[in-house]
Design an enzyme around this catalytic site. Structure first.
Site, PDB file in Angstrom:
ATOM      1  N   ARG A  89      59.638 102.420  39.701  1.00  0.00           N
ATOM      2  CA  ARG A  89      61.016 102.834  39.917  1.00  0.00           C
ATOM      3  C   ARG A  89      61.075 103.527  41.278  1.00  0.00           C
ATOM      4  O   ARG A  89      60.417 104.541  41.499  1.00  0.00           O
ATOM      5  CB  ARG A  89      61.477 103.773  38.810  1.00  0.00           C
ATOM      6  CG  ARG A  89      62.759 104.581  39.101  1.00  0.00           C
ATOM      7  CD  ARG A  89      63.980 103.719  39.454  1.00  0.00           C
ATOM      8  NE  ARG A  89      64.317 102.751  38.460  1.00  0.00           N
ATOM      9  CZ  ARG A  89      65.151 102.991  37.445  1.00  0.00           C
ATOM     10  NH1 ARG A  89      65.699 104.180  37.293  1.00  0.00           N
ATOM     11  NH2 ARG A  89      65.440 102.020  36.582  1.00  0.00           N
ATOM     12  N   ASP A 134      63.752  98.501  40.496  1.00  0.00           N
ATOM     13  CA  ASP A 134      62.512  98.285  39.758  1.00  0.00           C
ATOM     14  C   ASP A 134      61.729  97.145  40.392  1.00  0.00           C
ATOM     15  O   ASP A 134      62.280  96.062  40.631  1.00  0.00           O
ATOM     16  CB  ASP A 134      62.818  97.949  38.300  1.00  0.00           C
ATOM     17  CG  ASP A 134      63.518  99.092  37.576  1.00  0.00           C
ATOM     18  OD1 ASP A 134      63.346 100.245  38.007  1.00  0.00           O
ATOM     19  OD2 ASP A 134      64.229  98.828  36.598  1.00  0.00           O
ATOM     20  N   ASN A 190      69.488  99.266  39.793  1.00  0.00           N
ATOM     21  CA  ASN A 190      70.219 100.093  38.838  1.00  0.00           C
ATOM     22  C   ASN A 190      71.236 100.968  39.563  1.00  0.00           C
ATOM     23  O   ASN A 190      70.861 101.835  40.357  1.00  0.00           O
ATOM     24  CB  ASN A 190      69.241 100.971  38.059  1.00  0.00           C
ATOM     25  CG  ASN A 190      68.265 100.141  37.235  1.00  0.00           C
ATOM     26  OD1 ASN A 190      68.587  99.730  36.132  1.00  0.00           O
ATOM     27  ND2 ASN A 190      67.094  99.882  37.790  1.00  0.00           N
ATOM     28  N   ARG A 216      56.639  96.501  27.844  1.00  0.00           N
ATOM     29  CA  ARG A 216      57.730  97.171  28.539  1.00  0.00           C
ATOM     30  C   ARG A 216      57.244  98.527  29.019  1.00  0.00           C
ATOM     31  O   ARG A 216      56.603  99.263  28.278  1.00  0.00           O
ATOM     32  CB  ARG A 216      58.943  97.351  27.609  1.00  0.00           C
ATOM     33  CG  ARG A 216      59.518  96.058  27.095  1.00  0.00           C
ATOM     34  CD  ARG A 216      60.609  96.317  26.067  1.00  0.00           C
ATOM     35  NE  ARG A 216      60.083  96.994  24.879  1.00  0.00           N
ATOM     36  CZ  ARG A 216      60.836  97.435  23.875  1.00  0.00           C
ATOM     37  NH1 ARG A 216      62.152  97.299  23.935  1.00  0.00           N
ATOM     38  NH2 ARG A 216      60.292  98.019  22.834  1.00  0.00           N
ATOM     39  N   GLU A 234      65.310  94.577  39.071  1.00  0.00           N
ATOM     40  CA  GLU A 234      66.626  95.149  38.812  1.00  0.00           C
ATOM     41  C   GLU A 234      67.040  96.090  39.935  1.00  0.00           C
ATOM     42  O   GLU A 234      66.193  96.701  40.588  1.00  0.00           O
ATOM     43  CB  GLU A 234      66.652  95.929  37.481  1.00  0.00           C
ATOM     44  CG  GLU A 234      66.507  95.062  36.255  1.00  0.00           C
ATOM     45  CD  GLU A 234      66.732  95.846  34.967  1.00  0.00           C
ATOM     46  OE1 GLU A 234      67.296  96.964  35.036  1.00  0.00           O
ATOM     47  OE2 GLU A 234      66.351  95.346  33.906  1.00  0.00           O
ATOM     48  N   LYS A 266      71.572  93.396  36.660  1.00  0.00           N
ATOM     49  CA  LYS A 266      70.859  92.126  36.625  1.00  0.00           C
ATOM     50  C   LYS A 266      71.653  90.982  37.251  1.00  0.00           C
ATOM     51  O   LYS A 266      71.242  89.820  37.163  1.00  0.00           O
ATOM     52  CB  LYS A 266      70.469  91.787  35.185  1.00  0.00           C
ATOM     53  CG  LYS A 266      69.524  92.808  34.561  1.00  0.00           C
ATOM     54  CD  LYS A 266      69.181  92.444  33.127  1.00  0.00           C
ATOM     55  CE  LYS A 266      68.331  93.521  32.487  1.00  0.00           C
ATOM     56  NZ  LYS A 266      69.079  94.769  32.242  1.00  0.00           N
ATOM     57  N   ARG A 271      55.644 103.268  36.453  1.00  0.00           N
ATOM     58  CA  ARG A 271      55.743 103.391  35.005  1.00  0.00           C
ATOM     59  C   ARG A 271      54.848 102.341  34.365  1.00  0.00           C
ATOM     60  O   ARG A 271      54.950 101.154  34.694  1.00  0.00           O
ATOM     61  CB  ARG A 271      57.195 103.205  34.562  1.00  0.00           C
ATOM     62  CG  ARG A 271      58.150 104.184  35.213  1.00  0.00           C
ATOM     63  CD  ARG A 271      59.601 103.848  34.935  1.00  0.00           C
ATOM     64  NE  ARG A 271      59.962 102.536  35.456  1.00  0.00           N
ATOM     65  CZ  ARG A 271      61.181 102.014  35.373  1.00  0.00           C
ATOM     66  NH1 ARG A 271      62.151 102.685  34.802  1.00  0.00           N
ATOM     67  NH2 ARG A 271      61.440 100.825  35.869  1.00  0.00           N
ATOM     68  N   LYS A 328      65.986  88.913  28.323  1.00  0.00           N
ATOM     69  CA  LYS A 328      66.633  90.214  28.158  1.00  0.00           C
ATOM     70  C   LYS A 328      68.140  90.091  28.321  1.00  0.00           C
ATOM     71  O   LYS A 328      68.637  89.194  29.018  1.00  0.00           O
ATOM     72  CB  LYS A 328      66.081  91.221  29.162  1.00  0.00           C
ATOM     73  CG  LYS A 328      66.009  90.747  30.609  1.00  0.00           C
ATOM     74  CD  LYS A 328      65.180  91.714  31.452  1.00  0.00           C
ATOM     75  CE  LYS A 328      64.933  91.180  32.840  1.00  0.00           C
ATOM     76  NZ  LYS A 328      64.090  92.092  33.649  1.00  0.00           N
TER      77      LYS A 328
END
Length: 316
Positions: free
Chosen positions: A212, A274, A285, A234, A283, A127, A226, A162
């Site tokens: 994703r 994401d 990752n 979420r 994000e 992040k 997702r 978050k």
């Protein structure tokens, strides 16, 4: 090419073999005839210029719950001399323990390939690294200041708050347009986490899915969409979201084209980004990305094999 690979990850007993990306990588490695070792980050030992780990040879891995692996007797493994590649795959939290692992693994970078590159992982937390690509992000703030959050809320309405170094959708909260519990939540975050937290405008398009996208050495390997489960906003699979097949929108292709060269030059071979609603990057990752099992299930691909191919190219 025959590789010797050490996987730094959490204990094998606790993984979900149906969806765990690290397990999929191990299955693929054994199918290729690679020599495979498993060790816990807590066993890393540095002495006299050498970095070792107490590692188990992985004799067998298979998709059979409860009997999904078989180890040999543990041995001391010199990570600079005894293996060709180390996969840094333990789950966050991204804390001082995680950082220390990157500092130690950095010391063997001249001898052994580490995936992902520990310096880049340390300097590109999910992040924070994403802030380099703010042009693709929704309105975003990183802060600990309640008054700053209140001002942001007045300008943008409903929010998502978050932890800056969280994972798997844990402790992600939505604040409605009325600001219900905003002050209490900011106070809680300030007490639980020493670092700032992230605040973003809530995107109603999250109901359409949180995509994703997996990139391997900067190139798109596949994607899944997702969607949130019942009563959730979420969409993380770890908190009840579900996956469906997906293709990339023109905006997502633009995002991947912008990120690809930066990921490649940083040695970030396996990355999951994401994107919400086909247009908003949230994000990047890099610590222990997931999603390859679901991608392969929908697309009939071999993402784990693509990752090993990229590793072999880097090595050889």
């Amino acid at each position: 090419m025959t590789l010797r690979a050490a996987v730094q990850m959490d204990p094998m007993d606790g993984i979900n073999i149906a969806g765990d990306s690290s397990f999929a990588l191990m299955l693929s490695a054994k199918e290729r005839g690679y020599s495979l070792f498993h060790y816990d980050v807590r066993s890393l030992t540095w002495e006299a210029g050498r970095l070792t780990a107490r590692a188990h040879p992985v004799l067998e891995v298979r998709r059979e719950a409860g009997a999904h692996y078989r180890f040999g007797e543990p041995q001391t493994l010199d990570l600079g001399r005894d293996v060709d590649v180390v996969l840094m795959r333990q789950d966050p939290p991204f804390d001082l323990g995680y950082l220390t692992g990157t500092w130690l693994l950095e010391r063997i970078a001249h001898e052994t390939l580490v995936v992902n590159d520990p310096v880049s992982v340390r300097n590109a937390p999910e992040k924070v690294f994403v802030l380099d690509f703010a042009e693709f992000m929704p309105p975003t703030m990183v802060t600990r200041d309640l008054e700053a959050v209140k001002d942001f809320h007045q300008r943008y309405g409903a929010l998502v708050i978050k932890p800056l170094h969280g994972n798997g959708g844990k402790a992600v909260f939505r604040i409605d347009e009325a600001g219900t519990n905003l002050g209490a939540l900011v106070e809680l975050f300030g007490q639980v986490w020493p670092e700032p937290f992230m605040v973003q405008q809530f995107l109603p398009s999250v109901s359409e899915g949180d995509k994703r996208i997996v990139l391997i050495d900067g190139e798109v390997a596949g994607a899944i969409n997702r969607k949130p489960g019942e009563g959730e906003f979420r969409s993380n699979l770890a908190v009840g979201g579900y996956a469906e097949a997906a293709t990339l929108s023109p905006r997502e292709q633009e995002i991947c084209a912008a990120l690809g060269p930066r990921l490649r030059e940083r040695g970030l071979i396996f990355v999951g980004i994401d994107v919400i609603g086909g247009e908003w990057l949230t994000e990047i990752n890099v610590t222990s990305p997931t999603g390859i099992v679901a991608i392969d299930r929908f697309n009939g691909t071999d993402t784990a094999g693509m990752i090993w191919d990229a590793i072999a190219r880097r090595i050889g």
